[in-house]
Write a protein that holds these residues in place. Sequence first.
Motif, PDB file in Angstrom:
ATOM      1  N   LEU A 116       0.824  -1.205   0.000  1.00 54.10           N
ATOM      2  CA  LEU A 116       0.000   0.000   0.000  1.00 54.10           C
ATOM      3  C   LEU A 116       0.859   1.257   0.000  1.00 54.10           C
ATOM      4  N   ARG A 117       0.344   2.303  -0.620  1.00 49.51           N
ATOM      5  CA  ARG A 117       0.981   3.619  -0.571  1.00 49.51           C
ATOM      6  C   ARG A 117      -0.045   4.644  -0.109  1.00 49.51           C
ATOM      7  N   TYR A 118       0.320   5.391   0.941  1.00 41.93           N
ATOM      8  CA  TYR A 118      -0.492   6.498   1.419  1.00 41.93           C
ATOM      9  C   TYR A 118       0.258   7.792   1.123  1.00 41.93           C
ATOM     10  N   GLU A 119      -0.361   8.687   0.359  1.00 46.31           N
ATOM     11  CA  GLU A 119       0.220   9.991   0.066  1.00 46.31           C
ATOM     12  C   GLU A 119      -0.348  11.028   1.027  1.00 46.31           C
ATOM     13  N   LYS A 120       0.107  12.265   0.884  1.00 49.87           N
ATOM     14  CA  LYS A 120      -0.332  13.332   1.785  1.00 49.87           C
ATOM     15  C   LYS A 120      -1.865  13.388   1.862  1.00 49.87           C
ATOM     16  N   ASP A 121      -2.368  13.503   3.087  1.00 54.91           N
ATOM     17  CA  ASP A 121      -3.797  13.617   3.407  1.00 54.91           C
ATOM     18  C   ASP A 121      -4.552  12.294   3.298  1.00 54.91           C
ATOM     19  N   GLN A 122      -3.881  11.201   2.962  1.00 52.34           N
ATOM     20  CA  GLN A 122      -4.576   9.922   2.865  1.00 52.34           C
ATOM     21  C   GLN A 122      -4.541   9.183   4.202  1.00 52.34           C
ATOM     22  N   PHE A 123      -5.494   8.280   4.399  1.00 51.20           N
ATOM     23  CA  PHE A 123      -5.685   7.642   5.703  1.00 51.20           C
ATOM     24  C   PHE A 123      -6.523   6.378   5.529  1.00 51.20           C
ATOM     25  N   TYR A 124      -6.683   5.636   6.632  1.00 50.37           N
ATOM     26  CA  TYR A 124      -7.607   4.504   6.705  1.00 50.37           C
ATOM     27  C   TYR A 124      -8.291   4.596   8.071  1.00 50.37           C
ATOM     28  N   LYS A 125      -9.574   4.887   8.070  1.00 50.36           N
ATOM     29  CA  LYS A 125     -10.292   5.076   9.323  1.00 50.36           C
ATOM     30  C   LYS A 125     -10.294   3.785  10.151  1.00 50.36           C
ATOM     31  N   PRO A 126     -10.420   3.890  11.477  1.00 49.90           N
ATOM     32  CA  PRO A 126     -10.397   2.697  12.342  1.00 49.90           C
ATOM     33  C   PRO A 126     -11.402   1.632  11.892  1.00 49.90           C
ATOM     34  N   HIS A 127     -10.958   0.385  11.917  1.00 49.29           N
ATOM     35  CA  HIS A 127     -11.738  -0.740  11.411  1.00 49.29           C
ATOM     36  C   HIS A 127     -11.210  -2.035  12.036  1.00 49.29           C
ATOM     37  N   HIS A 128     -11.900  -3.114  11.823  1.00 53.79           N
ATOM     38  CA  HIS A 128     -11.440  -4.436  12.239  1.00 53.79           C
ATOM     39  C   HIS A 128     -10.986  -5.215  11.002  1.00 53.79           C
ATOM     40  N   ASP A 129      -9.970  -6.061  11.172  1.00 53.48           N
ATOM     41  CA  ASP A 129      -9.539  -6.896  10.061  1.00 53.48           C
ATOM     42  C   ASP A 129     -10.359  -8.178   9.948  1.00 53.48           C
ATOM     43  N   TYR A 130     -11.006  -8.587  11.035  1.00 45.10           N
ATOM     44  CA  TYR A 130     -11.819  -9.803  10.942  1.00 45.10           C
ATOM     45  C   TYR A 130     -13.086  -9.518  10.137  1.00 45.10           C
ATOM     46  N   PHE A 131     -13.652 -10.584   9.578  1.00 49.88           N
ATOM     47  CA  PHE A 131     -14.784 -10.438   8.670  1.00 49.88           C
ATOM     48  C   PHE A 131     -16.117 -10.438   9.412  1.00 49.88           C
ATOM     49  N   SER A 132     -17.055  -9.651   8.890  1.00 52.59           N
ATOM     50  CA  SER A 132     -18.416  -9.624   9.419  1.00 52.59           C
ATOM     51  C   SER A 132     -19.393 -10.308   8.469  1.00 52.59           C
ATOM     52  N   ASP A 133     -18.873 -10.785   7.323  1.00 53.46           N
ATOM     53  CA  ASP A 133     -19.720 -11.470   6.349  1.00 53.46           C
ATOM     54  C   ASP A 133     -19.380 -12.957   6.341  1.00 53.46           C
ATOM     55  N   THR A 134     -20.203 -13.753   5.707  1.00 53.80           N
ATOM     56  CA  THR A 134     -19.958 -15.190   5.615  1.00 53.80           C
ATOM     57  C   THR A 134     -19.233 -15.573   4.327  1.00 53.80           C
ATOM     58  N   PHE A 135     -19.280 -14.691   3.338  1.00 53.87           N
ATOM     59  CA  PHE A 135     -18.670 -14.991   2.044  1.00 53.87           C
ATOM     60  C   PHE A 135     -17.169 -15.238   2.187  1.00 53.87           C
ATOM     61  N   ASN A 136     -16.482 -14.343   2.895  1.00 57.97           N
ATOM     62  CA  ASN A 136     -15.037 -14.452   3.012  1.00 57.97           C
ATOM     63  C   ASN A 136     -14.581 -15.576   3.930  1.00 57.97           C
ATOM     64  N   LEU A 137     -15.451 -16.054   4.798  1.00 61.18           N
ATOM     65  CA  LEU A 137     -15.091 -17.133   5.717  1.00 61.18           C
ATOM     66  C   LEU A 137     -14.982 -18.480   5.014  1.00 61.18           C
TER      67      LEU A 137
END
Length: 230
Positions: A116-137
């Motif tokens: 990944l590359r983050y340039e000026k003013d870029q971000f990733y808001k707080p989140h969980h890495d675990y899945f909340s859907d069944t598709f990815n499981l």
Amino acid sequence: MTFQLQNYIDVRVMDILSCQEVKPEIISWSPRIIVLHNFLSNEECDYLRAIARPRLQVSTVVDVKTGKGIKSNVRTSSGMFLSPTEKKYPMIQAIEKRISVFSQIPAENGELIQVLRYEKDQFYKPHHDYFSDTFNLKRGGQRIATMLMYLSDDVEGGETYFPMAGTGDCSCGGKTVKGMSVKPIKGDAVLFWSMGLDGQSDPNSIHGGCEVLSGEKWSATKWMRQKPTF
């Protein structure tokens, strides 16, 4: 508080795969977070950046209804995934094996590395890495842990932020907030667990990428699952 170079595990681990000294430091038990200093060499960092640069695309997030990647203003970076073929390159194999050794999770349980590359003013808001859907499981089960590796220096801001870790304040993109943050340092890595010791997803593992104030933040992420992914 903002992570400082202190509270090291009183041991230095010589990585036989790269002949470099990796120094682990526990910074939180709940959620479980370890900073691995000197995890990647300069050569490995530059190699991953060189592979990724011409193939960067706008990053996506997982749609909880479909399990597919969608564009979102929650995540404003650009990135790419290494291919299954690249996973077999000698330098990538060495990194994959090192991740497995330090996480104690079999290499075959890992997803493909994302750069990944983050340039000026870029971000990733707080989140969980675990899945909340069944598709990815369906492929590999739930995500257990994440290895986040820093590939660049000379960036202001861009900390990795854990709002539920620690009891003090920390710096996040130039702001003072509650929780704990890790400053991106080239070659260092952050290993944290999305699943608790009870085998359940840990809501305290919520984390984010703080806003980059200047420079470019490059990182590589490896997510690890309960079962083989391929």
